[in-house]
Write a protein that holds these residues in place. Structure first.
Motif, PDB file in Angstrom:
ATOM      1  N   ARG A  42      36.808   2.849  28.245  1.00 43.65           N
ATOM      2  CA  ARG A  42      36.022   2.951  26.421  1.00 43.65           C
ATOM      3  C   ARG A  42      35.699   4.921  26.341  1.00 43.65           C
ATOM      4  NH1 ARG A  42      36.070  -0.859  22.928  1.00 43.65           N
ATOM      5  NH2 ARG A  42      34.604   0.241  21.805  1.00 43.65           N
ATOM      6  N   ILE A  43      35.300   5.894  28.131  1.00 46.03           N
ATOM      7  CA  ILE A  43      34.867   6.877  27.426  1.00 46.03           C
ATOM      8  C   ILE A  43      35.771   7.669  26.950  1.00 46.03           C
ATOM      9  CG2 ILE A  43      33.876   8.659  28.622  1.00 46.03           C
ATOM     10  CD1 ILE A  43      33.333   6.959  30.956  1.00 46.03           C
ATOM     11  N   ILE A  44      35.228   8.142  25.669  1.00 48.61           N
ATOM     12  CA  ILE A  44      36.507   9.314  24.723  1.00 48.61           C
ATOM     13  C   ILE A  44      35.581  10.485  24.885  1.00 48.61           C
ATOM     14  CG2 ILE A  44      36.535   7.676  22.977  1.00 48.61           C
ATOM     15  CD1 ILE A  44      34.094   9.102  21.604  1.00 48.61           C
ATOM     16  N   ARG A  45      34.746  10.863  26.202  1.00 43.67           N
ATOM     17  CA  ARG A  45      34.115  12.390  26.302  1.00 43.67           C
ATOM     18  C   ARG A  45      33.029  12.435  27.335  1.00 43.67           C
ATOM     19  NH1 ARG A  45      33.128  12.036  20.645  1.00 43.67           N
ATOM     20  NH2 ARG A  45      30.450  12.576  20.460  1.00 43.67           N
ATOM     21  N   THR A  46      33.059  13.409  28.666  1.00 46.57           N
ATOM     22  CA  THR A  46      31.871  13.366  28.456  1.00 46.57           C
ATOM     23  C   THR A  46      30.891  14.749  28.458  1.00 46.57           C
ATOM     24  OG1 THR A  46      33.200  14.261  30.549  1.00 46.57           O
ATOM     25  CG2 THR A  46      32.074  11.455  30.493  1.00 46.57           C
ATOM     26  N   MET A  47      30.024  15.394  28.757  1.00 46.55           N
ATOM     27  CA  MET A  47      28.556  16.710  28.353  1.00 46.55           C
ATOM     28  C   MET A  47      27.624  16.466  28.761  1.00 46.55           C
ATOM     29  SD  MET A  47      29.042  15.821  24.090  1.00 46.55           S
ATOM     30  CE  MET A  47      28.064  14.456  24.211  1.00 46.55           C
ATOM     31  N   ALA A  48      27.729  17.648  29.160  1.00 38.71           N
ATOM     32  CA  ALA A  48      26.114  17.920  30.215  1.00 38.71           C
ATOM     33  C   ALA A  48      25.816  19.032  29.128  1.00 38.71           C
ATOM     34  CB  ALA A  48      26.707  18.426  32.338  1.00 38.71           C
ATOM     35  N   GLY A  49      24.293  19.015  29.505  1.00 35.99           N
ATOM     36  CA  GLY A  49      23.611  19.663  28.297  1.00 35.99           C
ATOM     37  C   GLY A  49      22.409  20.847  29.687  1.00 35.99           C
ATOM     38  N   LEU A  50      22.041  21.598  29.573  1.00 35.91           N
ATOM     39  CA  LEU A  50      20.829  22.130  29.995  1.00 35.91           C
ATOM     40  C   LEU A  50      19.924  21.881  29.069  1.00 35.91           C
ATOM     41  CD1 LEU A  50      22.795  24.769  31.481  1.00 35.91           C
ATOM     42  CD2 LEU A  50      23.018  22.523  32.813  1.00 35.91           C
ATOM     43  N   ARG A  51      18.931  21.406  29.697  1.00 36.81           N
ATOM     44  CA  ARG A  51      17.559  20.982  28.707  1.00 36.81           C
ATOM     45  C   ARG A  51      16.536  23.173  28.892  1.00 36.81           C
ATOM     46  NH1 ARG A  51      18.416  15.808  30.966  1.00 36.81           N
ATOM     47  NH2 ARG A  51      18.920  14.380  28.983  1.00 36.81           N
ATOM     48  N   PRO A  52      15.677  22.927  27.776  1.00 40.35           N
ATOM     49  CA  PRO A  52      15.162  24.512  28.875  1.00 40.35           C
ATOM     50  C   PRO A  52      14.025  24.253  28.879  1.00 40.35           C
ATOM     51  CG  PRO A  52      15.738  24.504  25.722  1.00 40.35           C
ATOM     52  CD  PRO A  52      16.553  23.380  26.636  1.00 40.35           C
ATOM     53  N   TYR A  53      13.458  23.518  29.527  1.00 38.62           N
ATOM     54  CA  TYR A  53      12.189  22.533  30.149  1.00 38.62           C
ATOM     55  C   TYR A  53      11.393  23.830  30.875  1.00 38.62           C
ATOM     56  CZ  TYR A  53       9.326  19.866  32.937  1.00 38.62           C
ATOM     57  OH  TYR A  53       8.188  19.065  33.253  1.00 38.62           O
ATOM     58  N   PHE A 284      12.718  37.405  28.595  1.00 37.58           N
ATOM     59  CA  PHE A 284      11.305  38.018  28.731  1.00 37.58           C
ATOM     60  C   PHE A 284      10.845  37.644  30.262  1.00 37.58           C
ATOM     61  CE2 PHE A 284      12.848  37.267  24.098  1.00 37.58           C
ATOM     62  CZ  PHE A 284      12.925  38.127  23.471  1.00 37.58           C
ATOM     63  N   ASN A 285      11.240  37.662  31.443  1.00 38.76           N
ATOM     64  CA  ASN A 285      11.284  37.289  32.389  1.00 38.76           C
ATOM     65  C   ASN A 285      10.193  36.434  32.111  1.00 38.76           C
ATOM     66  OD1 ASN A 285      10.989  38.300  35.567  1.00 38.76           O
ATOM     67  ND2 ASN A 285       9.429  38.746  34.855  1.00 38.76           N
ATOM     68  N   ASP A 286      10.802  34.955  31.057  1.00 41.29           N
ATOM     69  CA  ASP A 286      10.016  33.683  31.840  1.00 41.29           C
ATOM     70  C   ASP A 286      10.261  33.037  32.771  1.00 41.29           C
ATOM     71  OD1 ASP A 286       8.663  31.190  31.327  1.00 41.29           O
ATOM     72  OD2 ASP A 286       8.488  31.397  29.241  1.00 41.29           O
ATOM     73  N   GLN A 287       9.294  33.266  34.332  1.00 38.03           N
ATOM     74  CA  GLN A 287      10.245  32.242  35.398  1.00 38.03           C
ATOM     75  C   GLN A 287       9.725  31.165  35.570  1.00 38.03           C
ATOM     76  OE1 GLN A 287      12.449  34.133  37.310  1.00 38.03           O
ATOM     77  NE2 GLN A 287      12.192  35.638  35.684  1.00 38.03           N
ATOM     78  N   ASP A 288       9.235  30.354  34.244  1.00 38.80           N
ATOM     79  CA  ASP A 288       8.441  29.285  34.006  1.00 38.80           C
ATOM     80  C   ASP A 288       9.604  28.046  33.476  1.00 38.80           C
ATOM     81  OD1 ASP A 288       6.615  29.977  35.344  1.00 38.80           O
ATOM     82  OD2 ASP A 288       5.033  29.697  33.332  1.00 38.80           O
ATOM     83  N   MET A 289      10.504  28.982  32.952  1.00 40.71           N
ATOM     84  CA  MET A 289      11.660  28.003  32.405  1.00 40.71           C
ATOM     85  C   MET A 289      12.670  27.782  33.208  1.00 40.71           C
ATOM     86  SD  MET A 289      12.939  27.172  29.352  1.00 40.71           S
ATOM     87  CE  MET A 289      12.650  28.728  28.081  1.00 40.71           C
ATOM     88  N   HIS A 290      13.293  26.350  33.429  1.00 43.87           N
ATOM     89  CA  HIS A 290      14.050  25.836  33.949  1.00 43.87           C
ATOM     90  C   HIS A 290      15.239  25.184  33.190  1.00 43.87           C
ATOM     91  CE1 HIS A 290      11.302  26.418  37.495  1.00 43.87           C
ATOM     92  NE2 HIS A 290      10.439  26.315  36.768  1.00 43.87           N
ATOM     93  N   ALA A 291      16.390  25.241  34.127  1.00 43.49           N
ATOM     94  CA  ALA A 291      17.611  23.956  33.385  1.00 43.49           C
ATOM     95  C   ALA A 291      17.314  22.522  33.968  1.00 43.49           C
ATOM     96  CB  ALA A 291      18.585  24.547  34.133  1.00 43.49           C
ATOM     97  N   ALA A 292      17.552  21.611  33.190  1.00 38.34           N
ATOM     98  CA  ALA A 292      16.872  20.466  33.351  1.00 38.34           C
ATOM     99  C   ALA A 292      18.479  19.693  32.710  1.00 38.34           C
ATOM    100  CB  ALA A 292      15.710  19.728  32.571  1.00 38.34           C
ATOM    101  N   ARG A 293      19.125  19.703  33.807  1.00 40.64           N
ATOM    102  CA  ARG A 293      20.269  18.779  32.843  1.00 40.64           C
ATOM    103  C   ARG A 293      20.718  17.755  32.638  1.00 40.64           C
ATOM    104  NH1 ARG A 293      25.679  19.968  37.126  1.00 40.64           N
ATOM    105  NH2 ARG A 293      24.393  18.008  39.171  1.00 40.64           N
ATOM    106  N   GLY A 294      21.758  17.304  31.484  1.00 41.16           N
ATOM    107  CA  GLY A 294      21.147  15.926  31.141  1.00 41.16           C
ATOM    108  C   GLY A 294      23.013  15.910  31.214  1.00 41.16           C
ATOM    109  N   GLN A 295      23.612  14.589  31.699  1.00 33.93           N
ATOM    110  CA  GLN A 295      24.673  13.853  31.266  1.00 33.93           C
ATOM    111  C   GLN A 295      24.787  13.152  30.517  1.00 33.93           C
ATOM    112  OE1 GLN A 295      27.077  15.140  34.999  1.00 33.93           O
ATOM    113  NE2 GLN A 295      25.271  15.455  35.491  1.00 33.93           N
ATOM    114  N   LEU A 296      26.180  12.737  29.774  1.00 33.88           N
ATOM    115  CA  LEU A 296      26.362  11.733  28.640  1.00 33.88           C
ATOM    116  C   LEU A 296      27.422  11.506  28.603  1.00 33.88           C
ATOM    117  CD1 LEU A 296      24.301  13.123  25.963  1.00 33.88           C
ATOM    118  CD2 LEU A 296      23.814  12.309  27.159  1.00 33.88           C
ATOM    119  N   ALA A 297      27.681  10.033  29.092  1.00 35.50           N
ATOM    120  CA  ALA A 297      28.939   9.622  28.450  1.00 35.50           C
ATOM    121  C   ALA A 297      28.867   9.042  27.358  1.00 35.50           C
ATOM    122  CB  ALA A 297      29.604   8.250  29.613  1.00 35.50           C
ATOM    123  N   ILE A 298      30.406   9.002  26.382  1.00 30.20           N
ATOM    124  CA  ILE A 298      30.491   8.752  24.825  1.00 30.20           C
ATOM    125  C   ILE A 298      31.191   7.755  24.954  1.00 30.20           C
ATOM    126  CG2 ILE A 298      30.544   9.572  22.698  1.00 30.20           C
ATOM    127  CD1 ILE A 298      28.101  10.506  23.777  1.00 30.20           C
TER     128      ILE A 298
END
Length: 361
Positions: A42-53, A284-298
């Motif tokens: 029943r999966i119609i698409r999958t996605m992955a996004g990078l949250r700015p954490y 802006f050289n913000d080294q406290d910024m990290h990518a937090a990947r979230g994956q989704l099945a639709i």
């Protein structure tokens, strides 16, 4: 939303009319809900996004950039949709006082669009500069629940930040309420959360209506359940309408990628709002910024599913464009590509959970 979204195998249950038995216990009068038909077919698409954490929370701060005034508005973690109107309100309060002339906004996701609309509502002309436009923004991939998930790490934020956070949450909560409807793809849904600590899910006055349920009031295999009402945003529809609103009000959009803050300093506008999310790490050289990947099945839409649920199995939000199934928060993973093994685990945990309902509608 739960910070720890570990998958688990839900116990199977024998479903009887008006009664169900799980782990040797009988439940009479169980309130039924329609289960999600969670299956890979029943999966119609999958996605992955990078949250700015950022563990220290989002940044709303003004500073000088050459002769310009630069106002930052970035780093929302998993709460970008939720907090977009609120942090944009804080940012425009910082930037617009005493300003005259046109305004630049860098970024066209939910935060950039909300900032630009508030600038317009204050009576200023605005241009959005962005390397990517909807539907190719991080915001398009967001699930869209109004709840500030993974915005900061407890113990690493200041009282000043928490005051900003509370104000932003309150303004967003009220702003989204006047946008509910088909135009923006926003609707209210009852939400069920597995938790033994309901106070951890309630922030300031949000959500205003919430209570713990008894086992007879829900079909889930867990006992400790918090129910509350909140709003959900169909992000694709919402961003399209926000873009239309911007353009109808005379706003301009230019597709442009900035490689350095010096290029931003060369823009013609004297006031610039930085809403670049992860882009702020390099710009802006913000080294406290990290990518937090979230994956989704639709999954294929199920109109009969009119609730959301979150627990050890992951999380599920029904939308008009499909059933959103998720359950990952992968810090410092910068590849925005769905991983088949992770998607398979998400579907397996959802399938086990929904097949274990004690009663069904």
């Amino acid at each position: 939303m739960l910070l720890d979204r570990r998958t688990f195998s839900a116990a199977s249950a024998a479903l009887l009319s008006g009664c169900a038995t799980v782990g040797g216990r009988s439940y009479h009068g169980c309130t039924p809900l329609a289960p999600v038909l969670a299956d890979e077919s029943r999966i119609i698409r999958t996605m992955a996004g990078l949250r700015p954490y950022r563990r220290k929370g989002f940044v709303v701060r003004a500073e000088a950039l050459g002769e310009k005034r630069l106002v930052h508005n970035y780093g929302h973690g998993g709460g970008g949709i939720t907090l977009s109107w609120g942090t944009s309100k804080l940012a425009t309060e910082l930037g617009l006082q005493g300003h005259s002339g046109s305004v630049a906004v860098i970024g066209s996701g939910a935060v950039g669009l909300a900032t630009a609309r508030l600038v317009q509502e204050a009576g200023f002309p605005v241009t959005i500069y962005a390397a990517a436009l909807p539907p190719d923004t991080t915001s398009n991939i967001a699930g869209g629940q109004f709840h500030p998930f993974a915005v900061f790490h407890e113990g690493e934020v200041t009282p000043e930040f928490m005051a900003q956070f509370t104000r932003a949450l309150d303004y967003s909560w009220r702003r989204y309420q006047i946008m509910v409807g088909e135009d923006y793809g926003i609707r209210w849904l009852p939400t069920y959360v597995q938790t033994d600590s309901p106070e951890a899910k309630v922030i300031a006055t949000f959500p205003p209506i919430n209570r713990m349920l008894t086992p007879a009031e829900h079909p889930f295999v867990w006992d400790s359940t918090l129910r509350y009402d909140t709003m959900y945003v169909e992000t694709g529809r919402y961003l399209r309408q926000m873009t239309r609103d911007l353009q109808i009000a005379g706003g301009k959009i230019q597709v442009r990628k900035f490689n350095s803050s010096a290029e931003i300093a060369a823009l013609p506008e004297a006031l610039v709002f930085n809403c670049t999310g992860l882009g702020s790490r390099d710009l802006f050289n913000d080294q406290d910024m990290h990518a937090a990947r979230g994956q989704l099945a639709i999954l294929e839409p199920q109109p009969e599913v009119r609730y959301a649920a979150q627990g050890e199995f992951g999380y599920m939000f029904p939308r008009a464009d499909g059933i959103v199934c998720g359950g990952s928060f992968e810090v410092d993973q910068w590849d925005p590509t769905p991983q088949p093994e992770r998607i398979a685990r998400i579907i397996a945990s959802h399938k086990a959970f929904f097949s274990g309902f004690r009663c069904t509608a």
